[in-house]
Design an enzyme around this catalytic site. Sequence first.
Site, mmCIF file in Angstrom:
data_model
loop_
_atom_site.group_PDB
_atom_site.id
_atom_site.type_symbol
_atom_site.label_atom_id
_atom_site.label_comp_id
_atom_site.label_asym_id
_atom_site.label_seq_id
_atom_site.Cartn_x
_atom_site.Cartn_y
_atom_site.Cartn_z
ATOM 1 N N TRP A 129 -12.202 39.818 -64.737
ATOM 2 C CA TRP A 129 -11.659 39.156 -63.548
ATOM 3 C C TRP A 129 -11.576 37.644 -63.710
ATOM 4 O O TRP A 129 -10.991 36.960 -62.881
ATOM 5 C CB TRP A 129 -12.568 39.458 -62.343
ATOM 6 N N HIS A 154 -7.673 46.876 -65.052
ATOM 7 C CA HIS A 154 -8.200 45.545 -64.745
ATOM 8 C C HIS A 154 -9.568 45.680 -64.078
ATOM 9 O O HIS A 154 -9.970 46.780 -63.682
ATOM 10 C CB HIS A 154 -7.217 44.804 -63.822
ATOM 11 N N ALA A 155 -10.279 44.559 -63.960
ATOM 12 C CA ALA A 155 -11.584 44.583 -63.293
ATOM 13 C C ALA A 155 -11.401 45.025 -61.835
ATOM 14 O O ALA A 155 -10.390 44.684 -61.195
ATOM 15 C CB ALA A 155 -12.211 43.191 -63.350
ATOM 16 N N SER A 156 -12.403 45.731 -61.326
ATOM 17 C CA SER A 156 -12.251 46.361 -60.008
ATOM 18 C C SER A 156 -12.181 45.367 -58.849
ATOM 19 O O SER A 156 -11.788 45.739 -57.750
ATOM 20 C CB SER A 156 -13.412 47.329 -59.766
ATOM 21 N N SER A 206 -17.849 42.201 -71.163
ATOM 22 C CA SER A 206 -19.239 41.982 -71.553
ATOM 23 C C SER A 206 -19.607 42.784 -72.800
ATOM 24 O O SER A 206 -18.916 43.732 -73.178
ATOM 25 C CB SER A 206 -20.150 42.377 -70.397
ATOM 26 N N GLU A 227 -13.175 41.438 -77.289
ATOM 27 C CA GLU A 227 -13.406 40.013 -76.975
ATOM 28 C C GLU A 227 -14.553 39.973 -75.987
ATOM 29 O O GLU A 227 -14.358 40.245 -74.793
ATOM 30 C CB GLU A 227 -12.159 39.402 -76.317
ATOM 31 N N CYS A 261 -15.871 32.733 -70.890
ATOM 32 C CA CYS A 261 -16.572 33.153 -72.105
ATOM 33 C C CYS A 261 -16.711 31.974 -73.060
ATOM 34 O O CYS A 261 -17.700 31.860 -73.771
ATOM 35 C CB CYS A 261 -15.818 34.298 -72.774
HETATM 36 P P1 NAP Z 1 -17.452 43.495 -67.576
HETATM 37 O O1 NAP Z 1 -18.386 43.892 -66.508
HETATM 38 O O2 NAP Z 1 -17.724 43.972 -68.950
HETATM 39 O O3 NAP Z 1 -15.997 43.979 -67.112
HETATM 40 C C1 NAP Z 1 -14.856 43.772 -67.902
HETATM 41 C C2 NAP Z 1 -13.954 44.993 -67.791
HETATM 42 O O4 NAP Z 1 -14.612 46.089 -68.418
HETATM 43 C C3 NAP Z 1 -13.693 45.421 -66.359
HETATM 44 O O5 NAP Z 1 -12.397 45.929 -66.272
HETATM 45 C C4 NAP Z 1 -14.728 46.517 -66.145
HETATM 46 O O6 NAP Z 1 -14.347 47.431 -65.142
HETATM 47 C C5 NAP Z 1 -14.747 47.173 -67.504
HETATM 48 N N1 NAP Z 1 -15.989 47.853 -67.830
HETATM 49 C C6 NAP Z 1 -17.250 47.493 -67.516
HETATM 50 N N2 NAP Z 1 -18.139 48.372 -68.057
HETATM 51 C C7 NAP Z 1 -17.412 49.287 -68.740
HETATM 52 C C8 NAP Z 1 -17.735 50.448 -69.507
HETATM 53 N N3 NAP Z 1 -19.003 50.821 -69.685
HETATM 54 N N4 NAP Z 1 -16.735 51.159 -70.048
HETATM 55 C C9 NAP Z 1 -15.456 50.794 -69.873
HETATM 56 N N5 NAP Z 1 -15.082 49.708 -69.148
HETATM 57 C C10 NAP Z 1 -16.047 48.959 -68.596
HETATM 58 O O7 NAP Z 1 -17.324 41.926 -67.672
HETATM 59 P P2 NAP Z 1 -17.000 40.912 -66.495
HETATM 60 O O8 NAP Z 1 -18.235 40.711 -65.710
HETATM 61 O O9 NAP Z 1 -15.779 41.308 -65.767
HETATM 62 O O10 NAP Z 1 -16.623 39.614 -67.330
HETATM 63 C C11 NAP Z 1 -17.588 38.780 -67.843
HETATM 64 C C12 NAP Z 1 -17.862 39.025 -69.304
HETATM 65 O O11 NAP Z 1 -16.660 39.032 -70.046
HETATM 66 C C13 NAP Z 1 -18.685 37.915 -69.888
HETATM 67 O O12 NAP Z 1 -19.627 38.422 -70.801
HETATM 68 C C14 NAP Z 1 -17.643 37.082 -70.607
HETATM 69 O O13 NAP Z 1 -18.159 36.237 -71.592
HETATM 70 C C15 NAP Z 1 -16.740 38.120 -71.134
HETATM 71 N N6 NAP Z 1 -15.432 37.542 -71.435
HETATM 72 C C16 NAP Z 1 -15.057 37.430 -72.736
HETATM 73 C C17 NAP Z 1 -13.854 36.830 -73.047
HETATM 74 C C18 NAP Z 1 -13.402 36.670 -74.460
HETATM 75 O O14 NAP Z 1 -12.238 36.338 -74.655
HETATM 76 N N7 NAP Z 1 -14.217 36.888 -75.461
HETATM 77 C C19 NAP Z 1 -13.045 36.345 -72.023
HETATM 78 C C20 NAP Z 1 -13.460 36.485 -70.714
HETATM 79 C C21 NAP Z 1 -14.660 37.091 -70.436
HETATM 80 P P3 NAP Z 1 -14.948 47.346 -63.656
HETATM 81 O O15 NAP Z 1 -14.577 46.034 -63.107
HETATM 82 O O16 NAP Z 1 -14.288 48.481 -62.970
HETATM 83 O O17 NAP Z 1 -16.430 47.522 -63.812
#
Ligand code: NAP
Length: 463
Positions: A129, A154-156, A206, A227, A261
């Site tokens: 998100w 996309h994120a929920s 994450s 990523e 990130c």
């Molecule tokens: P997140 O909780 O991992 O969610 C990201 C996406 O993954 C969402 O669409 C989420 O869906 C989905 N998701 C979560 N758990 C999952 C699972 N077990 N299986 C499949 N899909 C799953 O991360 P966030 O809180 O949105 O974003 C923050 C994290 O992203 C931070 O660690 C940040 O550093 C990282 N990030 C990395 C980059 C990069 O380019 N390296 C860029 C931006 C962010 P739901 O929303 O439905 O749970």
Amino acid sequence: MESINPATGEVVDTYEEPSDDDIEEALRRASQTADSWAETSFADRRTLMNEAADVLRGRTDQYAELMAEEMGKPITQGRSEVEKCAWVCEYYAERAEEHLQDEVVGSEPNAHTLVSYEPLGPVLAVMPWNFPFWQVFRFAAPNLAAGNVGLLKHASNVPGCALAIEEVFRDADFPEGAFQSLLVGSSEVENLLADGRVKAATLTGSEGAGRSIAQNAGRNLKKTVLELGGSDPFVVLDDAPMEQTVESAAWARVQNSGQSCIAAKRFIVVEDAYEEFLDGFINELESYEIGDPLDEDTDIGPQARPDLMEDLHEQVEATVEAGAQCHTGGEPLDREGAFYPPTVLTDIPRDSPAAREETFGPVAAVFEVADEEEAIELANDMKFGLGASVWTEDLERGERFARKFESGGAFVNQMVKSDPRVPFGGVKASGYGRELGRPGVREFVNRKTIWVQHGVGSISLGE
Ligand code: NAP
């Protein structure tokens, strides 16, 4: 699915999740469109990508407001994000063909051998998100231009953004099924990865989500790009140009209200520069305007969700309990909404959360080190390896230092950024694979070897 304004707690909108039949229909459309889309010329794709850029620019304010309402992004930063998405569309409209040209490779005199880059088909993109437009376009622009089709989960908390992005491609006249958003929760990802029509997957999110997707994709033998998180070091050497360094350091930490990130999270300062840096840094951070993301003057908006702010605050409390000093901030603001102020911690024990984990909000961990050697040792003493930066007047020294970072990107006198022209990604727990640039556009293609023998081929040993 609901989107909730983190500045007010009010429900922005509610969305119906798709039924099993709806998902089946979307997969069928994606698969069917993939076949015809792969056959289109780069020139045709270029026209549509440029059209997508125009659609985005025409709706800059609308989409910036949507991001402000769904996840609290300050409106001025939302406009820049939409503009960057238009840029990435134009960039890959122009450059995809060059990056995906057949490559003639030498083999033997009597043969013409080449590598061709052929699209894989439907690619699942699981997205976060925090940059709800940019993260998606960073995937979509190179991949649609390469001839793949996109399925977005996309994120929920940003379903409105997900649908808006689908609308951009629809209104730019992409064929139906070239880019679809599925408003599903993360539990549906396993099923999608198991479906034979989904050929590959990319996740920006994450570390935990990365491990889960890699496992499921592995079970189905599907290629992934991950990523993931980061805790980027920002290293200040004794000869750093202090005024610009302090300004960049503060913005590198609080951009997107600290939820990036590639935000600088650990500031590693050699002792000769430490006092001057710390004073300037705190002053700069305290000068930012915190407030309503729809207000033009706001620099820092709310955190995207109250639960995420609570997690961040727990990390700060645990670090202070372990012995760190808090110089500014350190408590949620006493007002409506998930507002957390810029926070500066020093004297941080190496095993406390601010030293070991990612802090996804405006919390800066500042470390004093004796010299360059200690600086690089501390910078690399982290499970993540996404970006890193070093600040110095001496560019050769800076480049030498940059080569020592264990990270996917290293910058000298520049904030870490993702830029359509250069590859982006991480090492270690920050993931693998690349987006953008030539390596990025070649992640989801079949790099096919074609060998044309002149005359009759000889019998070979096979494998
Ligand atoms: P997140 O909780 O991992 O969610 C990201 C996406 O993954 C969402 O669409 C989420 O869906 C989905 N998701 C979560 N758990 C999952 C699972 N077990 N299986 C499949 N899909 C799953 O991360 P966030 O809180 O949105 O974003 C923050 C994290 O992203 C931070 O660690 C940040 O550093 C990282 N990030 C990395 C980059 C990069 O380019 N390296 C860029 C931006 C962010 P739901 O929303 O439905 O749970």
